[in-house]
Design a protein around this motif. Structure first.
Motif, PDB file in Angstrom:
ATOM      1  N   GLU A  77     -14.569 -11.576 -27.266  1.00 43.38           N
ATOM      2  CA  GLU A  77     -13.416 -12.081 -26.519  1.00 43.38           C
ATOM      3  C   GLU A  77     -12.229 -12.210 -27.466  1.00 43.38           C
ATOM      4  O   GLU A  77     -12.389 -12.601 -28.627  1.00 43.38           O
ATOM      5  CB  GLU A  77     -13.769 -13.446 -25.922  1.00 43.38           C
ATOM      6  N   ASN A  78     -11.037 -11.860 -26.990  1.00 40.74           N
ATOM      7  CA  ASN A  78      -9.876 -11.877 -27.879  1.00 40.74           C
ATOM      8  C   ASN A  78      -9.440 -13.303 -28.224  1.00 40.74           C
ATOM      9  O   ASN A  78      -9.888 -14.281 -27.616  1.00 40.74           O
ATOM     10  CB  ASN A  78      -8.720 -11.043 -27.321  1.00 40.74           C
ATOM     11  N   PHE A  79      -8.567 -13.418 -29.208  1.00 41.18           N
ATOM     12  CA  PHE A  79      -8.095 -14.706 -29.726  1.00 41.18           C
ATOM     13  C   PHE A  79      -7.490 -15.580 -28.634  1.00 41.18           C
ATOM     14  O   PHE A  79      -7.686 -16.779 -28.605  1.00 41.18           O
ATOM     15  CB  PHE A  79      -7.067 -14.442 -30.837  1.00 41.18           C
ATOM     16  N   TRP A  80      -6.745 -14.971 -27.711  1.00 36.94           N
ATOM     17  CA  TRP A  80      -6.060 -15.725 -26.655  1.00 36.94           C
ATOM     18  C   TRP A  80      -6.959 -15.997 -25.455  1.00 36.94           C
ATOM     19  O   TRP A  80      -6.550 -16.601 -24.482  1.00 36.94           O
ATOM     20  CB  TRP A  80      -4.806 -14.974 -26.201  1.00 36.94           C
ATOM     21  N   LYS A  81      -8.195 -15.477 -25.509  1.00 39.19           N
ATOM     22  CA  LYS A  81      -9.162 -15.623 -24.415  1.00 39.19           C
ATOM     23  C   LYS A  81      -8.614 -15.058 -23.103  1.00 39.19           C
ATOM     24  O   LYS A  81      -8.760 -15.644 -22.041  1.00 39.19           O
ATOM     25  CB  LYS A  81      -9.611 -17.073 -24.262  1.00 39.19           C
ATOM     26  N   THR A  82      -7.951 -13.902 -23.229  1.00 38.02           N
ATOM     27  CA  THR A  82      -7.397 -13.210 -22.060  1.00 38.02           C
ATOM     28  C   THR A  82      -8.064 -11.853 -21.832  1.00 38.02           C
ATOM     29  O   THR A  82      -7.523 -11.017 -21.126  1.00 38.02           O
ATOM     30  CB  THR A  82      -5.874 -13.003 -22.233  1.00 38.02           C
ATOM     31  N   THR A  83      -9.216 -11.635 -22.448  1.00 35.07           N
ATOM     32  CA  THR A  83      -9.940 -10.387 -22.255  1.00 35.07           C
ATOM     33  C   THR A  83     -10.214 -10.194 -20.763  1.00 35.07           C
ATOM     34  O   THR A  83     -10.611 -11.122 -20.075  1.00 35.07           O
ATOM     35  CB  THR A  83     -11.262 -10.405 -23.044  1.00 35.07           C
ATOM     36  N   PHE A  84      -9.981  -8.959 -20.289  1.00 33.78           N
ATOM     37  CA  PHE A  84     -10.112  -8.685 -18.856  1.00 33.78           C
ATOM     38  C   PHE A  84     -10.814  -7.354 -18.664  1.00 33.78           C
ATOM     39  O   PHE A  84     -10.391  -6.339 -19.205  1.00 33.78           O
ATOM     40  CB  PHE A  84      -8.717  -8.652 -18.218  1.00 33.78           C
TER      41      PHE A  84
END
Length: 153
Positions: A77-84
């Protein structure tokens, strides 16, 4: 000296070659800054379905899943937790569905964070719709319906 100790501990827990990592189970923590996720999509219908999963950066391709087959992938999961991740489904050419299979609305229905394990999300595709859950349990225990099929026009 403190930096060296921190670096050593970090490498032990994040390197797949460490002896500690070898003793963990199949859903081990990978070297990700946040959560490592594994997503499963299971076909629980007698008919085959076509599935295409994409993210902004990756296209996992078109797959045809027969009864009880699954599509599986893992990612950090990416740093900003915006993985989609987005999936498109087609059933017999007459019904379709398209929605996010991994985003902020689905993660509360998936497994909770644990230190030595990756997080897991299971999708179950049925003729009545799309169900998500934290464990692969007998239907309907633990499953939450999030989406329906649409008819093609």
């Amino acid at each position: 000296m403190k930096s060296f100790i921190f670096l050593f501990i970090y490498l032990v827990f994040t390197t797949n070659a460490s002896p500690i990592a070898k003793t963990l189970t199949a859903h081990t923590l990978k070297s990700c800054p946040w959560s490592y996720w594994t997503i499963f999509i299971y076909n629980a219908m007698n008919d085959p379905i076509k599935v295409n999963v994409k993210s902004k950066d990756d296209d996992l391709g078109d797959h045809t899943l027969a009864f009880n087959e699954n599509e599986k992938w893992g990612f950090c999961e990416n740093f900003w937790k915006t993985t989609f991740f987005y999936a498109s489904f087609n059933w017999n050419g007459s019904r379709t569905a398209s929605f996010g299979v991994f985003d902020k609305t689905t993660t509360p229905h998936c497994s909770k964070w644990r230190f030595t394990y990756s997080r897991v999300c299971y999708w179950l595709v049925r003729d009545t719709g799309f169900y998500v859950g934290p464990h692969l349990t007998p239907f309907p225990d633990g499953w939450t319906k999030l989406h329906d099929w649409s008819r093609m026009t």
